[in-house]
Design a protein around this motif. Structure first.
Motif, PDB file in Angstrom:
ATOM      1  N   LEU A  27      -6.144   0.635   4.438  1.00 46.65           N
ATOM      2  CA  LEU A  27      -5.738   0.054   3.151  1.00 46.65           C
ATOM      3  C   LEU A  27      -6.154   0.899   1.952  1.00 46.65           C
ATOM      4  CD1 LEU A  27      -6.464  -3.710   3.843  1.00 46.65           C
ATOM      5  CD2 LEU A  27      -4.252  -2.585   3.721  1.00 46.65           C
ATOM      6  N   ASN A  28      -7.017   1.870   2.153  1.00 39.22           N
ATOM      7  CA  ASN A  28      -7.441   2.746   1.060  1.00 39.22           C
ATOM      8  C   ASN A  28      -6.555   3.974   0.901  1.00 39.22           C
ATOM      9  OD1 ASN A  28      -9.566   1.331  -0.038  1.00 39.22           O
ATOM     10  ND2 ASN A  28     -11.028   2.129   1.449  1.00 39.22           N
ATOM     11  N   ASN A  29      -5.442   4.038   1.640  1.00 41.34           N
ATOM     12  CA  ASN A  29      -4.573   5.206   1.455  1.00 41.34           C
ATOM     13  C   ASN A  29      -3.814   5.093   0.133  1.00 41.34           C
ATOM     14  OD1 ASN A  29      -2.087   3.872   1.761  1.00 41.34           O
ATOM     15  ND2 ASN A  29      -1.935   4.336   3.916  1.00 41.34           N
ATOM     16  N   LYS A  30      -3.100   6.121  -0.220  1.00 35.65           N
ATOM     17  CA  LYS A  30      -2.492   6.255  -1.546  1.00 35.65           C
ATOM     18  C   LYS A  30      -1.566   5.099  -1.926  1.00 35.65           C
ATOM     19  CE  LYS A  30       0.252   9.347  -4.337  1.00 35.65           C
ATOM     20  NZ  LYS A  30       1.173  10.458  -4.356  1.00 35.65           N
TER      21      LYS A  30
ATOM     22  N   LEU B 170      -0.861  -1.036  -8.017  1.00 36.83           N
ATOM     23  CA  LEU B 170       0.410  -1.747  -7.909  1.00 36.83           C
ATOM     24  C   LEU B 170       1.606  -0.835  -8.134  1.00 36.83           C
ATOM     25  CD1 LEU B 170       1.393  -4.525  -7.264  1.00 36.83           C
ATOM     26  CD2 LEU B 170       1.221  -5.131  -9.663  1.00 36.83           C
ATOM     27  N   LYS B 171       1.464   0.169  -8.978  1.00 34.23           N
ATOM     28  CA  LYS B 171       2.564   1.098  -9.242  1.00 34.23           C
ATOM     29  C   LYS B 171       2.921   1.890  -7.978  1.00 34.23           C
ATOM     30  CE  LYS B 171       4.008   4.781 -12.322  1.00 34.23           C
ATOM     31  NZ  LYS B 171       3.992   6.057 -11.644  1.00 34.23           N
ATOM     32  N   GLU B 172       1.920   2.446  -7.320  1.00 31.73           N
ATOM     33  CA  GLU B 172       2.155   3.190  -6.082  1.00 31.73           C
ATOM     34  C   GLU B 172       2.722   2.279  -4.998  1.00 31.73           C
ATOM     35  OE1 GLU B 172       1.748   6.435  -5.425  1.00 31.73           O
ATOM     36  OE2 GLU B 172       1.039   6.910  -7.437  1.00 31.73           O
ATOM     37  N   PHE B 173       2.206   1.071  -4.915  1.00 34.74           N
ATOM     38  CA  PHE B 173       2.666   0.112  -3.916  1.00 34.74           C
ATOM     39  C   PHE B 173       4.127  -0.258  -4.142  1.00 34.74           C
ATOM     40  CE2 PHE B 173       2.982  -4.208  -2.142  1.00 34.74           C
ATOM     41  CZ  PHE B 173       2.570  -3.942  -0.842  1.00 34.74           C
ATOM     42  N   SER B 174       4.505  -0.475  -5.406  1.00 38.22           N
ATOM     43  CA  SER B 174       5.883  -0.867  -5.712  1.00 38.22           C
ATOM     44  C   SER B 174       6.861   0.280  -5.509  1.00 38.22           C
ATOM     45  CB  SER B 174       5.982  -1.388  -7.140  1.00 38.22           C
ATOM     46  OG  SER B 174       5.766  -0.343  -8.058  1.00 38.22           O
TER      47      SER B 174
ATOM     48  N   LYS C  38       6.546   2.585  -3.068  1.00 40.01           N
ATOM     49  CA  LYS C  38       6.733   2.755  -1.625  1.00 40.01           C
ATOM     50  C   LYS C  38       7.476   1.573  -1.008  1.00 40.01           C
ATOM     51  CE  LYS C  38       4.629   3.876   2.647  1.00 40.01           C
ATOM     52  NZ  LYS C  38       3.913   4.910   3.267  1.00 40.01           N
ATOM     53  N   TYR C  39       7.149   0.362  -1.443  1.00 39.31           N
ATOM     54  CA  TYR C  39       7.777  -0.848  -0.913  1.00 39.31           C
ATOM     55  C   TYR C  39       8.579  -1.499  -2.027  1.00 39.31           C
ATOM     56  CZ  TYR C  39       4.208   0.104   2.499  1.00 39.31           C
ATOM     57  OH  TYR C  39       3.416   0.726   3.412  1.00 39.31           O
TER      58      TYR C  39
END
Length: 77
Positions: free
Chosen positions: A54-57, A62-66, A68-69
């Motif tokens: 869970l500590n990967n990029k 939230l910006k990085e998460f949004s 990618k997904y």
């Protein structure tokens, strides 16, 4: 009214059997969910190394998460 069409949840699968169960649920209930696994379930994610996963990029903010997904969120300015 516009119907939202974005990822509702993410499921972390630890192995092949869990991926098969989640794919079955996803297809039969027509849910928009993201299956997260290591090497498509061929390598298991141990519960002790879950924090490392869970500590990967893509999970850092939230910006990085949004990016990618496919999720929708309110941006703060």
């Amino acid at each position: 009214m516009r119907k939202l069409n974005y990822t509702k949840c993410g499921v972390i699968c630890h192995g092949l059997s869990e991926i098969q169960i989640v794919k079955y649920i996803k297809s039969n209930l027509h849910l928009k969910l993201e299956i997260l696994s290591k090497d498509n379930g061929h390598s298991s994610i141990q519960i002790t190394s879950l924090l490392k996963y869970l500590n990967n990029k893509s999970f850092l903010n939230l910006k990085e998460f949004s990016e990618k997904y496919d999720i929708e969120y309110k941006k703060r300015y």
